[in-house]
Design a protein around this motif. Structure first.
Motif, PDB file in Angstrom:
ATOM      1  N   ASP A   1      47.945  41.846  54.663  1.00 14.38           N
ATOM      2  CA  ASP A   1      48.657  42.397  53.510  1.00 14.38           C
ATOM      3  C   ASP A   1      48.217  41.764  52.195  1.00 14.38           C
ATOM      4  OD1 ASP A   1      49.704  39.871  53.827  1.00 14.38           O
ATOM      5  OD2 ASP A   1      51.806  40.479  53.629  1.00 14.38           O
ATOM      6  N   HIS A   2      47.100  41.036  52.221  1.00  9.11           N
ATOM      7  CA  HIS A   2      46.645  40.363  50.995  1.00  9.11           C
ATOM      8  C   HIS A   2      46.410  41.365  49.871  1.00  9.11           C
ATOM      9  CE1 HIS A   2      46.345  36.497  52.912  1.00  9.11           C
ATOM     10  NE2 HIS A   2      45.521  36.964  53.841  1.00  9.11           N
ATOM     11  N   SER A   3      45.740  42.466  50.194  1.00  8.93           N
ATOM     12  CA  SER A   3      45.416  43.455  49.160  1.00  8.93           C
ATOM     13  C   SER A   3      46.671  44.059  48.558  1.00  8.93           C
ATOM     14  CB  SER A   3      44.533  44.566  49.749  1.00  8.93           C
ATOM     15  OG  SER A   3      43.296  44.040  50.170  1.00  8.93           O
ATOM     16  N   GLN A   4      47.646  44.391  49.413  1.00  5.41           N
ATOM     17  CA  GLN A   4      48.868  45.002  48.908  1.00  5.41           C
ATOM     18  C   GLN A   4      49.695  44.013  48.102  1.00  5.41           C
ATOM     19  OE1 GLN A   4      49.564  48.341  49.047  1.00  5.41           O
ATOM     20  NE2 GLN A   4      51.044  47.665  47.499  1.00  5.41           N
ATOM     21  N   ARG A   5      49.725  42.771  48.529  1.00  6.08           N
ATOM     22  CA  ARG A   5      50.439  41.749  47.758  1.00  6.08           C
ATOM     23  C   ARG A   5      49.798  41.569  46.385  1.00  6.08           C
ATOM     24  NH1 ARG A   5      50.210  36.838  51.734  1.00  6.08           N
ATOM     25  NH2 ARG A   5      50.923  35.687  49.891  1.00  6.08           N
ATOM     26  N   PHE A   6      48.473  41.630  46.354  1.00  5.39           N
ATOM     27  CA  PHE A   6      47.756  41.547  45.094  1.00  5.39           C
ATOM     28  C   PHE A   6      48.145  42.706  44.181  1.00  5.39           C
ATOM     29  CE2 PHE A   6      44.088  43.190  42.717  1.00  5.39           C
ATOM     30  CZ  PHE A   6      43.806  42.119  41.873  1.00  5.39           C
ATOM     31  N   VAL A   7      48.149  43.923  44.735  1.00  5.12           N
ATOM     32  CA  VAL A   7      48.508  45.108  43.948  1.00  5.12           C
ATOM     33  C   VAL A   7      49.939  44.994  43.443  1.00  5.12           C
ATOM     34  CG1 VAL A   7      48.942  47.595  44.071  1.00  5.12           C
ATOM     35  CG2 VAL A   7      46.846  46.643  45.052  1.00  5.12           C
TER      36      VAL A   7
END
Length: 343
Positions: free
Chosen positions: A189-195
């Protein structure tokens, strides 16, 4: 343009983002969409064969290649990556940040006397992970006398051959292989947390009506908070307490310190530019670009990536600051490689 001297002479380091590797893979397989890139592929092959050009891979090339579910297309990309990279790799950003922090503190405080050093370029996943990944040891038990009679040089060659095979299989592994070993790309979920974070920041910027330099300051301020643990550790190594470092420091000095960290400078240039263009929404793919491209933009000679990032980095003079050629079309490598061959 700066070249790094090696045993083979001058080496031009070229970083390609994922779509550019796909372009070259299409050229290599004769795909109709690859026709415009055939000359670039031929030039790249010649440069690699001559030892004057290197195409290093980073963690995110392994990651994005491994996400491709179609075995044929994934292996087409892996084939050209293996051919051109020769398993040359770039380390992850974290060790580089430690080095950059030590050098920035040395410029500011005169310490540490011996800054931490991180080799940006090396070979294989072992280099990327700073040897945190361990390969199975070469087992010679099946050989007569357990291989005791093998010359030392041959043992080393066998060990290297096994490591190369493991490295290749890591690059070729697809989603099913990773899932079979307990890892699923979709679970990350790194990408979504970044977004989510950048969307929250964008809402705050809009709420307070921030524009221009004010956006830059907010972005760099949030980045300072993000890397604070690394800053605290770097200060601790030279016997300085974080609160002491922050005492009497002005906002301008704080921002200047962040800008003195090359990869963070590029990170924040990209983030600030994206926040200014409110018509473009933050997407999960932005996470990979903003994590991967700064290291390449600072330490490689040539970066080939999406047009939007090339435009944003050129606007902030990243290419001039770090003497890096930024292009968006892999076909343009022909001109770059021709010019480099004449230097």
């Amino acid at each position: 343009m700066t070249f790094e001297l090696s045993d083979d002479g001058r080496v031009l380091r070229i970083y390609l983002d994922q779509n550019k590797w796909v372009d070259l893979a299409r050229a290599a397989t004769g795909h109709r969409l690859g026709a415009p890139f055939a000359d670039a592929l031929a030039m790249a092959r010649a440069g690699v064969a001559a030892g004057t050009v290197s195409f290093p891979l980073d963690m995110y090339r392994y990651w994005e290649t491994g996400k491709r579910g179609d075995d044929r297309s994934r292996n087409d990309v892996a084939d050209v990556m293996l051919e051109l990279s020769r398993q040359h790799t770039m380390t992850v950003p974290f060790g580089i940040l430690d080095q950059e922090l030590d050098l920035a503190l040395q410029r500011r405080l005169g310490r540490p006397e011996h800054p931490r050093r991180q080799a940006v370029f090396g070979v294989g996943m072992q280099h990327i992970t700073q040897s945190r990944m361990k390969w199975p040891e070469l087992d010679l038990a099946a050989l007569p006398d357990s291989g005791a009679g093998l010359p030392r040089g041959l043992r080393a060659q066998l060990k290297n051959a096994v490591a190369e095979v493991i490295e290749e299989e890591l690059l070729r592994a697809g989603p099913e292989t990773f899932r079979a070993h307990g890892f699923d790309h979709a679970d990350s979920d790194h990408s979504q947390r970044f977004v989510d974070f950048e969307n929250h920041l964008a809402a705050e910027i809009a709420k307070h009506g921030l524009t221009g330099d004010a956006i830059d300051e907010v972005v760099r301020g949030t980045d300072f908070g993000d890397i604070r643990p690394a800053i605290v550790e770097a200060l601790d190594r030279i016997g300085v307490v974080y609160e002491e470092f922050m005492q009497d420091i002005t906002v301008g000095q704080l921002l200047s310190f962040v800008d003195d960290l090359p990869t963070r400078y590029v990170t924040n240039v990209m983030r600030s530019a994206k926040h200014r263009q409110t018509q473009q929404e933050w997407e999960p793919n932005d996470f990979i670009d903003i994590v991967a491209l700064p290291v390449a933009a600072v330490y490689c000679d040539v970066v080939v990536t999406e047009k939007q990032w090339v435009h944003m980095m050129r606007q902030s003079k990243v290419d001039q600051r770090y003497n890096t050629i930024l292009i968006s079309n892999v076909a343009d490598l022909v001109n770059v490689l021709v010019k480099a061959s004449l230097m």
